[in-house]
Design a protein around this motif. Structure first.
Motif, PDB file in Angstrom:
ATOM      1  N   LYS A  39     -73.128   2.948 -50.519  1.00  0.00           N
ATOM      2  CA  LYS A  39     -73.309   1.944 -49.472  1.00  0.00           C
ATOM      3  C   LYS A  39     -72.052   1.752 -48.629  1.00  0.00           C
ATOM      4  O   LYS A  39     -72.141   1.396 -47.455  1.00  0.00           O
ATOM      5  CB  LYS A  39     -73.728   0.612 -50.094  1.00  0.00           C
ATOM      6  CG  LYS A  39     -75.091   0.670 -50.790  1.00  0.00           C
ATOM      7  CD  LYS A  39     -75.447  -0.669 -51.412  1.00  0.00           C
ATOM      8  CE  LYS A  39     -76.810  -0.586 -52.097  1.00  0.00           C
ATOM      9  NZ  LYS A  39     -77.194  -1.869 -52.737  1.00  0.00           N
ATOM     10  N   LYS A  40     -70.860   1.969 -49.202  1.00  0.00           N
ATOM     11  CA  LYS A  40     -69.611   1.793 -48.460  1.00  0.00           C
ATOM     12  C   LYS A  40     -69.024   3.119 -47.973  1.00  0.00           C
ATOM     13  O   LYS A  40     -67.954   3.135 -47.383  1.00  0.00           O
ATOM     14  CB  LYS A  40     -68.581   1.079 -49.346  1.00  0.00           C
ATOM     15  CG  LYS A  40     -68.969  -0.333 -49.750  1.00  0.00           C
ATOM     16  CD  LYS A  40     -67.871  -0.975 -50.594  1.00  0.00           C
ATOM     17  CE  LYS A  40     -68.248  -2.392 -50.998  1.00  0.00           C
ATOM     18  NZ  LYS A  40     -67.185  -3.038 -51.829  1.00  0.00           N
ATOM     19  N   SER A  98     -77.264   8.138 -52.715  1.00  0.00           N
ATOM     20  CA  SER A  98     -76.600   7.402 -51.632  1.00  0.00           C
ATOM     21  C   SER A  98     -76.895   5.913 -51.728  1.00  0.00           C
ATOM     22  O   SER A  98     -76.014   5.072 -51.508  1.00  0.00           O
ATOM     23  CB  SER A  98     -77.056   7.955 -50.284  1.00  0.00           C
ATOM     24  OG  SER A  98     -76.427   7.255 -49.230  1.00  0.00           O
ATOM     25  N   PHE A  99     -78.136   5.568 -52.104  1.00  0.00           N
ATOM     26  CA  PHE A  99     -78.512   4.158 -52.218  1.00  0.00           C
ATOM     27  C   PHE A  99     -77.804   3.505 -53.399  1.00  0.00           C
ATOM     28  O   PHE A  99     -77.363   2.360 -53.321  1.00  0.00           O
ATOM     29  CB  PHE A  99     -80.032   4.041 -52.377  1.00  0.00           C
ATOM     30  CG  PHE A  99     -80.494   2.639 -52.636  1.00  0.00           C
ATOM     31  CD1 PHE A  99     -80.587   1.720 -51.603  1.00  0.00           C
ATOM     32  CD2 PHE A  99     -80.832   2.224 -53.928  1.00  0.00           C
ATOM     33  CE1 PHE A  99     -80.999   0.412 -51.839  1.00  0.00           C
ATOM     34  CE2 PHE A  99     -81.245   0.923 -54.171  1.00  0.00           C
ATOM     35  CZ  PHE A  99     -81.329   0.017 -53.129  1.00  0.00           C
TER      36      PHE A  99
END
Length: 552
Positions: free
Chosen positions: A288-289, A283-284
């Protein structure tokens, strides 16, 4: 004005052609042997043929390399489609035949549309607007036919690669196929996301006229359509450090919470060993969007034990036809809306700069005509001294770039005379001068373009011709320049009507000879008046582009 007509020519044995399930939107011809194939592509146009055939050749049987090269160099053949090619692949006019006849139909239709559009663009540069509209309208009709014939193609499962390799993607697709078969679904449609993207190497048939859609529509709306076609969307993990496809990014960015939607079952999936560094920081690294928060992947091998997947798979089969109709209708509505708002232009329109340029060209054209007419007497022969009143000699001349023979009926009505065919103005002028020296009365059939050129460049010579008939495809434009000339008996686009008129005039001419009361009037004052009228009418030509450089 002659125009091109696309024709699909299929070569093969009767059995091959019988099994070729092609749906074709244009006329088609069949050749069962090489002799008939060569006869078709080498056949010269007939005198009453207003359309020139251009062939899209489908080879269902192999042919000799030498013959293939001959076909390749034939200007009447636009494309060749061949199943197995033993010849080098660098021929620009050779398209490899797709395994699917449906795909082949799409390829042929797209190529014909491109051919018609290209011809329209060429005619637009020459300002032949009437012919341009014909080509553009034909291309538009084929587009609409193709959109009707090729519906949007849904799938049961859509695989979207995130940071995975193509090899892992292919292995996952095969694994899903096995899982579905084990669950009792023997014919699942599992696609990869790039299958929906148009490619230069192939014509995508998954969306009606997909290239037009992808070139003109908002990418987010395209993603929505693809999502509507695929109720199960599986995003595949991998070990790459980036997501190379912007389309994959756009798809996942617009997904909401996964697995919670009744109509859409979406999840992340893994089919390869994923390093902990990527798995726990996924996820990192990438999200991020994203609007979603749960990114933990499911193991592909455990998917058949997930009741939510099994339920979603069952629903995907039940709603397949409904989704196909819905998205196809959406694309049709989008297309019509773009046409109405002129986002997509179906017919050419001259902009302000083109109109100004056209006016300048028309001015220079008038000046050129004036200069040409100064040299209207092409030799020392005095045309105005010709007196054919006592002559019984008759000559029949036909000036056309394409026509070099007449029908039997045309030959019969002028017996015992024969037609003299010429294909250029220079030869025609020489023949007319020769016959005038022999005090012959001339009946002349001429195409619209050549007739116009004769009057513009040999004004006084053409006045001595007894009867002139314009045979063309565009009556309106040729009536414009030909009105007011006594020698022109009519403008015709119908061969039978032209035949009846010539037969009538020829009979009247023979009757007048027997009565000895016919007279051909040539008055110098009248000629000067007609010449001045010609120049005035030229200066008032409208934007229809009558002074084209193409014969009729």
């Amino acid at each position: 004005m002659s125009s091109f007509e696309p024709v699909v020519l299929i070569y093969g044995s009767p059995a091959d052609i019988l099994h070729a399930t092609l749906s074709l939107p244009v006329p088609s011809l069949f050749a069962f042997d090489l002799k008939s194939l060569e006869n078709i592509v080498n056949l010269s146009p007939q005198m009453n043929q207003l359309y020139l055939h251009r062939y899209f050749l489908v080879l269902l049987q192999s042919i000799d390399d030498t013959i293939f090269h001959q076909l390749q160099s034939n200007h009447r053949i636009i494309r060749i489609y061949k199943k197995q090619n033993s010849i080098e692949q660098n021929f620009k006019e050779l398209n490899q035949m797709a395994n699917s006849f449906k795909q082949l139909t799409l390829d042929i239709t797209n190529d014909i549309i491109q051919f018609l559009t290209h011809e329209g663009e060429k005619q637009l540069k020459l300002e032949r607007i009437s012919l341009v509209k014909i080509y553009y309208q034909q291309a538009r009709i084929l587009k609409e036919w193709m959109m009707t014939f090729f519906k949007a193609e849904p799938c049961h499962i859509l695989l979207i690669s995130l940071n995975s390799t193509q090899e892992n993607l292919d292995n996952t697709q095969q694994g899903l196929q096995t899982i579905c078969e084990n669950l009792g679904y023997n014919s699942p449609i599992i696609r990869q996301f790039h299958d929906y993207l148009p490619s230069d190497e192939r014509h995508s048939s998954l969306l009606p006229y997909s290239k037009l859609l992808f070139n003109n529509e908002n990418p987010e709306n395209i993603c929505r359509m693809i999502k509507d076609l695929s109720p199960i969307r599986l995003y595949l993990y991998g070990n790459e450090l980036k997501i190379p496809s912007e389309w994959s990014n756009l798809m996942i960015e617009n997904e909401k919470e996964l697995i919670d939607d009744e109509e859409n079952w979406i999840c992340f999936i893994e089919n390869d060993f994923i390093s902990n560094e990527i798995k726990w920081n996924f996820s990192f690294l990438f999200g991020k969007k994203w609007q979603i928060s749960r990114v933990t992947p499911l193991d592909l091998n455990q998917l058949n034990n997930d009741p939510r997947f099994v339920s979603a798979l069952r629903r995907s089969f039940l709603t397949y036809s409904q989704r196909q109709i819905q998205v196809t209708a959406d694309i049709f509505d989008w297309y019509e809306d773009c046409v109405k708002k002129e986002y997509i232009k179906l017919e050419p329109k001259l902009n302000k700069e083109q109109i100004i340029l056209k006016s300048k060209r028309r001015y220079y054209r008038v000046e050129l005509i004036k200069a040409r007419c100064v040299f209207s007497n092409l030799c020392s022969f005095e045309y105005l001294t010709v007196d054919n009143e006592k002559s019984t000699s008759i000559t029949f001349i036909w000036l056309d770039e394409l026509i070099n023979d007449s029908t039997e009926q045309f030959k019969k009505i002028i017996e015992p005379f024969q037609w003299n065919f010429v294909n250029n103005i220079s030869s025609c002028v020489s023949l007319i001068e020769k016959q005038l020296r022999q005090k012959s009365n001339i009946f002349l059939i001429v195409s619209g373009k050549f007739g116009e050129e004769l009057f513009l460049t040999t004004f006084f010579l053409i006045q001595q011709v007894f009867s002139i008939y314009i045979y063309c495809a565009q009556i309106e434009s040729n009536l414009k320049w030909s009105k007011g000339y006594l020698q022109i008996k009519g403008v015709y686009d119908n061969l039978n009507q032209l035949e009846r008129r010539i037969e009538k005039d020829y009979q009247q001419f023979q009757d007048s000879l027997s009565d000895k009361n016919y007279r051909i009037v040539h008055q110098n004052d009248n000629q000067v008046f007609q010449y001045e009228t010609l120049l005035i009418s030229i200066s008032e030509i409208d934007d229809r582009g009558y002074f084209s450089d193409k014969f009729c």
